[in-house]
Design an enzyme around this catalytic site. Sequence first.
Site, PDB file in Angstrom:
ATOM      1  CG  HIS A   1     -28.346  28.391  84.387  1.00  0.00           C
ATOM      2  ND1 HIS A   1     -29.439  28.986  85.737  1.00  0.00           N
ATOM      3  CD2 HIS A   1     -28.157  27.755  84.722  1.00  0.00           C
ATOM      4  CE1 HIS A   1     -29.095  28.108  86.423  1.00  0.00           C
ATOM      5  NE2 HIS A   1     -28.204  27.048  86.514  1.00  0.00           N
TER       6      HIS A   1
ATOM      7  CD1 TRP B   1     -10.181  34.564  51.752  1.00  0.00           C
ATOM      8  CD2 TRP B   1      -9.502  35.939  53.258  1.00  0.00           C
ATOM      9  NE1 TRP B   1     -11.026  33.977  52.442  1.00  0.00           N
ATOM     10  CE2 TRP B   1     -11.022  35.311  53.939  1.00  0.00           C
ATOM     11  CE3 TRP B   1      -9.257  36.935  53.704  1.00  0.00           C
ATOM     12  CZ2 TRP B   1     -11.297  35.427  55.157  1.00  0.00           C
ATOM     13  CZ3 TRP B   1      -9.760  37.925  55.006  1.00  0.00           C
ATOM     14  CH2 TRP B   1     -10.120  36.593  55.762  1.00  0.00           C
TER      15      TRP B   1
ATOM     16  CE  LYS C   1     -13.942  21.491  62.427  1.00  0.00           C
ATOM     17  NZ  LYS C   1     -13.524  22.128  63.366  1.00  0.00           N
TER      18      LYS C   1
ATOM     19  CD  GLU D   1     -15.052  25.423  60.881  1.00  0.00           C
ATOM     20  OE1 GLU D   1     -13.984  26.309  60.430  1.00  0.00           O
ATOM     21  OE2 GLU D   1     -15.066  24.401  61.487  1.00  0.00           O
TER      22      GLU D   1
ATOM     23  CD  GLU E   1     -13.509  21.573  67.151  1.00  0.00           C
ATOM     24  OE1 GLU E   1     -13.718  22.682  67.265  1.00  0.00           O
ATOM     25  OE2 GLU E   1     -12.922  21.619  65.807  1.00  0.00           O
TER      26      GLU E   1
ATOM     27  CB  CYS F   1      -2.946  35.596  49.987  1.00  0.00           C
ATOM     28  SG  CYS F   1      -3.520  36.555  50.164  1.00  0.00           S
TER      29      CYS F   1
ATOM     30  CE  LYS G   1      -5.817  23.656  57.808  1.00  0.00           C
ATOM     31  NZ  LYS G   1      -6.980  22.949  58.662  1.00  0.00           N
TER      32      LYS G   1
ATOM     33  NE  ARG H   1      -2.300  29.561  52.264  1.00  0.00           N
ATOM     34  CZ  ARG H   1      -1.035  29.902  53.323  1.00  0.00           C
ATOM     35  NH1 ARG H   1      -0.259  28.269  53.105  1.00  0.00           N
ATOM     36  NH2 ARG H   1      -0.490  30.560  53.753  1.00  0.00           N
TER      37      ARG H   1
ATOM     38  CG  ASN I   1      -0.403  35.965  53.145  1.00  0.00           C
ATOM     39  OD1 ASN I   1      -1.429  36.886  53.104  1.00  0.00           O
ATOM     40  ND2 ASN I   1      -0.352  35.310  53.142  1.00  0.00           N
ATOM     41  N   GLY I   2      -0.956  39.403  53.557  1.00  0.00           N
ATOM     42  CA  GLY I   2      -0.463  40.072  54.636  1.00  0.00           C
ATOM     43  C   GLY I   2      -2.027  41.402  54.016  1.00  0.00           C
TER      44      GLY I   2
HETATM   45  C1  F6R Z   1     -12.221  25.409  62.067  1.00  0.00           C
HETATM   46  C2  F6R Z   1     -10.316  25.897  62.057  1.00  0.00           C
HETATM   47  C3  F6R Z   1     -10.233  27.144  62.738  1.00  0.00           C
HETATM   48  C4  F6R Z   1      -8.041  27.261  63.533  1.00  0.00           C
HETATM   49  C5  F6R Z   1      -8.599  28.341  63.164  1.00  0.00           C
HETATM   50  C6  F6R Z   1      -6.569  28.094  63.952  1.00  0.00           C
HETATM   51  O1  F6R Z   1     -11.775  24.028  61.616  1.00  0.00           O
HETATM   52  O2  F6R Z   1     -10.053  25.595  61.425  1.00  0.00           O
HETATM   53  O3  F6R Z   1     -10.898  27.661  63.874  1.00  0.00           O
HETATM   54  O4  F6R Z   1      -8.632  25.642  63.851  1.00  0.00           O
HETATM   55  O5  F6R Z   1      -8.736  28.959  63.222  1.00  0.00           O
HETATM   56  O6  F6R Z   1      -5.665  28.237  62.819  1.00  0.00           O
HETATM   57  P1  F6R Z   1      -4.518  27.553  63.840  1.00  0.00           P
HETATM   58  O7  F6R Z   1      -4.568  26.315  64.799  1.00  0.00           O
HETATM   59  O8  F6R Z   1      -3.838  27.392  62.611  1.00  0.00           O
HETATM   60  O9  F6R Z   1      -3.594  28.293  64.323  1.00  0.00           O
END
Ligand code: F6R
Length: 606
Positions: A504, A76, A485, A488, A481, A2, A601, A27, A102-103
């Site tokens: 294993h 959202w 990526k 996502e 990681e 949001c 985000k 976001r 938001n929340g």
């Molecule tokens: C992956 C990504 C998320 C954030 C996670 C933590 O690309 O962006 O996995 O890393 O939601 O977010 P922050 O760092 O804002 O606490």
Amino acid sequence: MCGIVGYTGKNSALAPVLEGLRRLEYRGYDSAGIALTVAVGQQLWVEKRAGKLGNLEETLEDGTPDSHSGIGHTRWATHGGPTDTNAHPHLDNEGKLALIHNGIIENYVELRAELERRGHIFKSETDTESVVHLLSDARKAHHGDLAAAMREVCAELRGSFTLLAIHSDQPDHIVGARRNSPLVVGVGNGENFLASDVAAFIAHTKRALELGQDEVVDISPTEIIITDLQGNVLPHHEYEISWDASAAERGGYAHFMLKEIYEQPKAILDTLIGRLHGLGAEISQNIDFGKIDKVVIIACGTAFHAGLVGKYAIEQWGGISVEVEYASEYRYREPRVDGHTLVIPISQSGETMDTLMAMRYAKENGAQVFSVCNTNGSTIPRESDAVLYTHAGPEIAVASTKAFATQLIAMYLIGLHLGQIRGTITSEFIAEMAEHLEALPAKVEQVLETVEPLRELTRQFKDSSSMLFLGRHVGYPTALEGALKLKELAYMHAEGFPGGELKHGPIALIDQGTPVVAMIPAEGSLLAEKMASNVQEVKARGAVVIAISDWHVPAASHVVRIPSTHPFLQPVLSVVPLQVIAYEMAIARGNDVDQPRNLAKSVTVE
Ligand code: F6R
């Protein structure tokens, strides 16, 4: 999650509200809406639509009122699907009071039942709508004082919220409140702003005010009044935003993600500047490092992977045990924490609810909290004893790239700092590591100059159903990681494994043509030999292996060469090709790179 924007001032409100929503699009959201004041006592003008902002903008083509004050929201969905009706703003039954949120309001079911009993008619399935009806009653009880009504309502709410409300009887006022969710004030000249993120108003002003927990703010074009829930007027804590609007724009790149991948050399440099010879003054005053006997890193997603790399550096250089835990799991196992524990939350946004709640648990149990964060003035650093800011600049793409690179740098700096004060490393070692760290920006630049063939290679795997990532030591979190990526961005099955774990079980996944990306340490090292054997194992079963390494790795099908560095620092270089693979795969599969489906985000719900 949001986005929230409010504008009141000398100019027409529509443009800054829409522009603010555009800047908050990163976001992640699934509907959008705005409310504008028209004239004293008249019904508000409201439009809201499911889907992207473009859908809302189409409805505005038929004309909007000339208004100097309004609020806008990108939602959202949590309670109730992403429909026009559930989109914010929500209105009271007279259509004169509008609210965005938001929340999550945890006690909305009880509130709704009570409000329906009192005769309020609900239109949506949201938790938010209860608040607008509650606010409407409270405002009447306070003889039209919206700020006083907001204070009373906040005291009745359970959960987390940023709230903004407008009423047509005070058309140039916007009243906001926050608890466990971000809200900042933008201070203008004859105009003022409220937003969930400074990006929303950065094009208009760089002056911002922080709002604390359970604070209510009432803005008009020339006045800003902040109070606590008891109505006591609070002082303003103004700060200057250190980046400008261009930092939050694409600047010629096709996507924010690509821009942010290419910004990594500068972001790393900015995080290193002034810190290579110690973190002392920045952090020592509030942390008693002499007392610490354990470090616990808590984080989510990409930040968690940075923490896993950090474990190697902090444990080895600092000579201290390090646990790394998913923030969302941490407090539920009621871990043993006390004043000897140093808790390090890592968060790009500084607002991630899972991380915040884990950190609060640790604090309540006496831990010292030293956060690593990218967002100045956000909740996690505000509630920490000390903070190490990563200076990555605004990260707009949902998938984290430059924030990860700078989180890694923060981990190395903390490892060296602890080693220095605990006497577990020599000054020669620190000097040697400082040289390795200083060389990283140029080395990342070098990797970026050579990724074009990798983009072409990636497209060959566009129809693969799965991609696996292997690594050992710090290469293992890097593999995790890379897999995150790809999931996502490409919406493709991807998993990261420790190289030694394959036999294993996971090796059963390998089939003819399965793409496998392997992080290979420097030639001649024991781990490089082990990884080379793992590459042989998967290749023998039909895998196509892309090795990422500083040597030619004969067993691999393709090698992406990266410059040599200290073994612990390799993730900073090897993650770059992984980001490029995910980026290219998203494009090849026709996906939205900057706003992948279902993701937000800043994840401000647990
Ligand atoms: C992956 C990504 C998320 C954030 C996670 C933590 O690309 O962006 O996995 O890393 O939601 O977010 P922050 O760092 O804002 O606490």
